[in-house]
Write a protein that holds these residues in place. Structure first.
Motif, PDB file in Angstrom:
ATOM      1  N   UNK A 292       0.680  -1.373   0.012  1.00 56.33           N
ATOM      2  CA  UNK A 292       0.177  -0.216   0.022  1.00 56.33           C
ATOM      3  C   UNK A 292       0.745   1.393  -0.029  1.00 56.33           C
ATOM      4  N   UNK A 293       2.110   1.108   0.548  1.00 57.94           N
ATOM      5  CA  UNK A 293       2.771   2.342   0.532  1.00 57.94           C
ATOM      6  C   UNK A 293       3.571   2.714  -0.629  1.00 57.94           C
ATOM      7  N   UNK A 294       4.258   1.582  -1.235  1.00 58.34           N
ATOM      8  CA  UNK A 294       5.090   1.738  -2.482  1.00 58.34           C
ATOM      9  C   UNK A 294       4.152   1.466  -3.793  1.00 58.34           C
ATOM     10  N   UNK A 295       3.056   0.950  -3.428  1.00 53.66           N
ATOM     11  CA  UNK A 295       2.378   0.720  -4.708  1.00 53.66           C
ATOM     12  C   UNK A 295       2.805  -0.184  -5.579  1.00 53.66           C
ATOM     13  N   UNK A 296       3.841  -1.049  -5.281  1.00 51.67           N
ATOM     14  CA  UNK A 296       4.522  -1.992  -6.131  1.00 51.67           C
ATOM     15  C   UNK A 296       3.985  -3.414  -5.692  1.00 51.67           C
ATOM     16  N   UNK A 297       3.951  -4.188  -6.847  1.00 52.57           N
ATOM     17  CA  UNK A 297       3.706  -5.793  -6.305  1.00 52.57           C
ATOM     18  C   UNK A 297       4.852  -6.459  -5.512  1.00 52.57           C
ATOM     19  N   UNK A 298       3.959  -7.201  -4.917  1.00 58.16           N
ATOM     20  CA  UNK A 298       5.098  -7.780  -3.612  1.00 58.16           C
ATOM     21  C   UNK A 298       5.432  -9.257  -4.193  1.00 58.16           C
ATOM     22  N   UNK A 299       4.567  -9.717  -5.012  1.00 56.93           N
ATOM     23  CA  UNK A 299       4.825 -10.901  -5.697  1.00 56.93           C
ATOM     24  C   UNK A 299       5.490 -10.544  -6.920  1.00 56.93           C
ATOM     25  N   UNK A 300       6.632 -11.214  -7.320  1.00 58.93           N
ATOM     26  CA  UNK A 300       7.168 -11.272  -8.835  1.00 58.93           C
ATOM     27  C   UNK A 300       6.266 -11.547  -9.882  1.00 58.93           C
ATOM     28  N   UNK A 301       5.669 -12.633  -9.694  1.00 61.95           N
ATOM     29  CA  UNK A 301       4.851 -13.183 -10.872  1.00 61.95           C
ATOM     30  C   UNK A 301       3.487 -13.385 -10.002  1.00 61.95           C
ATOM     31  N   UNK A 302       2.162 -13.473 -10.734  1.00 56.49           N
ATOM     32  CA  UNK A 302       0.935 -13.523 -10.267  1.00 56.49           C
ATOM     33  C   UNK A 302       0.739 -14.847  -9.568  1.00 56.49           C
TER      34      UNK A 302
END
Length: 565
Positions: A292-302
């Motif tokens: 929520x803070x960085x807005x980046x995906x935590x998992x590299x792939x779905x």
């Protein structure tokens, strides 16, 4: 290049309104975060109890929990269940059910349970006694789930109107001259509360924030596209919405878009968020987790869920749980490969279950609702109608403390808890065909069929192993818990499963559940290749050994089918 998912709009709020809404939103959000902080469910847990109310209409709402009491809507009644025991405390109405169905979750407002029936009546119930406090007639049928906006219950009507009630006595909020708010563009999706506003979507792909007291639109936001049943998730400082492949974050005060993330797949259900994580799922069974803070995906792939999602996920701190169409309840850690826990909800017994019945620990087999992932078929000949092998979840799971509650489509409610439930028994293993000790031919199209299940904490699929005279064999796990071992002249792709030679064959099936209980079950066959080949009953002809390979089961063995004789 894809078009933007949103069309910017200008905020329409005064500073005073913005400050008032911010204070209210932060207050509500703080309470939600405190509740979430007290909840703990970080790994596999045994089934503590399973309560069931048979129904022909699958429940449409998640359970409501308050003061160790669970309120669940099933059919024409609201049921109150004790969280620790699964025992029924009361039901409403006590005698005959309403002339309709409660299709949504009950709501707790000011010490009163509110439940809307599809018979155009809202019922107010005492949460302790189950007695009626008041009831209110609606002008039309309801559309989706009602929401609580401050001291008002807001209902979307099938006539594309909004209607508000006072929660204290059920009286209309708006005057008799204009008792409803008409949405001329048409309502779609579900309504949501955000401070003093109710959020709704109209037929022009817009989200509208309507102030319940003034009946004035505080802001609106337009999207290039919306899912078939759009919804919004509101946190202390954001509103999250899906728009096609986009996850979008809006300012809850002004409706202005803050950011958007393109997943490149069509998203399903409403996003779910906490102070640190946002989870969205796709229509084809993929999950995406964003910081929520960085807005980046935590998992590299779905994250591949292994089946299609049945409901929106439920966030459990850094993890989330989501039911899928194969009947599984999946606990997912976005930083890990594979589920931390997978439990298949099985049907209960075929016999009629009395009202308010519960089963401690495992349930039996029986009727329910089907659907789910394909498994390995036997191939060749006519097949008997497929028996229902799993029950899908009816609504998102709910976590209260460390108790995970899952409503199922057969009208049952499952409670998983490490303290309330005890699992000291390993999985159950049966040899279904041939019978252990039989004298049979070892030639193709021989198929050995086993049934391996665990209804306490669930079967750990990757633990299943089968050996014949100490040598491992390939097998195909199916969604109904059956496991097939096929034999062919070439032994299949791995070469392991060649026809069996004459003599005694000792077969050992090893399996564990998610609590670490292991079983090693021994069987035997006497192989005499002078006997004619055998097939599983139900196959009209051997099909020359060309048995269908079927689909490999999720997390099971190699899933190798035979390539014929």
């Amino acid at each position: 290049m894809q078009s933007p998912a949103i069309t910017p709009v200008s905020p329409r709020r005064t500073i005073a309104k913005m400050q008032k809404m911010r204070l209210l939103t932060v207050s509500l959000g703080a309470m939600a975060l405190v509740s979430a902080a007290l909840a703990q469910f970080d790994g596999p847990a045994p089934l503590a109890w399973r309560w069931v109310q048979p129904t022909s209409v699958a429940p449409g709402g998640s359970p409501l929990v308050n003061n160790d009491l669970i309120y669940q809507s099933v059919g024409g009644r609201i049921f109150c269940i004790e969280k620790k025991t699964g025992n029924l405390k009361w039901r409403f109405p006590q005698l005959d059910p309403i002339a309709g169905t409660f299709r949504t979750s009950p709501i707790l407002a000011g010490g009163t349970i509110l439940a809307a029936g599809d018979n155009k009546i809202v019922y107010a119930i005492d949460p302790v006694t189950g007695q009626s406090k008041w009831s209110a007639n609606l002008p039309e049928g309801i559309l989706g789930s009602p929401v609580l906006v401050g001291a008002y219950l807001v209902v979307a009507l099938s006539t594309n109107e909004l209607y508000a009630l006072n929660v204290t006595d059920g009286t209309p909020v708006w005057p008799d001259s204009a008792p409803t708010f008409k949405v001329f563009e048409g309502l779609q999706g579900t309504i949501t509360a955000s401070g003093p506003d109710v959020l709704y979507f109209n037929g022009h792909n817009q989200m509208i924030a309507l102030n319940i007291v003034s009946r004035k639109i505080d802001w609106h936001q337009e999207f290039s596209q919306l899912p078939p049943n759009p919804g919004a998730f509101v946190t202390t400082d954001a509103i999250y919405v899906n728009s096609g492949p986009y996850l979008i974050s809006l300012n809850p005060i002004s409706g202005v878009a803050r950011w958007q993330a393109n997943t490149e797949v069509q998203l399903a259900f409403t996003p779910i968020a906490s102070a640190s994580k946002i989870v969205v799922v796709s229509q084809d069974g993929k999950a995406f987790v964003f910081d929520a803070a960085s807005r980046k995906a935590i998992n590299k792939a779905p994250i591949d869920l292994g089946s299609l999602p049945m409901t929106a996920p439920t966030l459990l701190g850094d993890k989330f749980v989501i039911p899928t169409a194969n009947g599984a309840i999946n606990l997912i850690d976005p930083t890990k490969t594979g589920p931390l826990w997978e439990y298949i909800v099985r049907p209960l017994a075929d016999s009629v279950v009395s009202s308010g019945t519960r089963t401690n620990g495992p349930g039996g087999r029986g009727g329910g609702f089907g659907g789910g992932q394909a498994g390995g078929g036997l191939g060749g000949g006519q097949q008997k109608p497929e028996k229902i092998s799993e029950i899908q979840a009816a609504a998102p799971a709910v976590l209260d403390g460390q108790t995970l509650l899952v409503p199922a489509r057969d009208g049952s409610l499952l409670a998983f808890d490490k303290d309330l439930g005890v699992d000291l028994t390993p999985p159950e293993v049966k040899m279904q065909f041939p019978n252990s000790g039989d004298q049979v031919s070892g030639q193709a199209p021989l198929v050995l069929q086993f049934k391996v299940t665990d209804d306490n904490s669930g079967l750990r699929n990757d633990s299943v192993k089968i050996t014949i005279n100490g040598q491992p064999v390939d097998f195909i796990p199916n969604k109904d818990g059956t496991i097939l071992v096929r034999f062919s002249r070439t032994g299949g792709p791995s070469g392991r499963n060649k026809p069996l030679s004459d003599g005694r064959k000792d077969i050992v099936v090893t399996a564990s559940d998610w609590m670490g209980n292991e079983i090693k079950k021994a069987f035997s066959l006497a192989i005499d290749n002078s006997l004619p080949p055998i097939v599983i009953p139900g196959q009209e002809k051997p099909n020359n050994g060309l048995n269908g390979a079927g689909g490999p089961g999720k997390g099971g063995g190699p899933g190798t089918g035979s390539d014929g004789g």
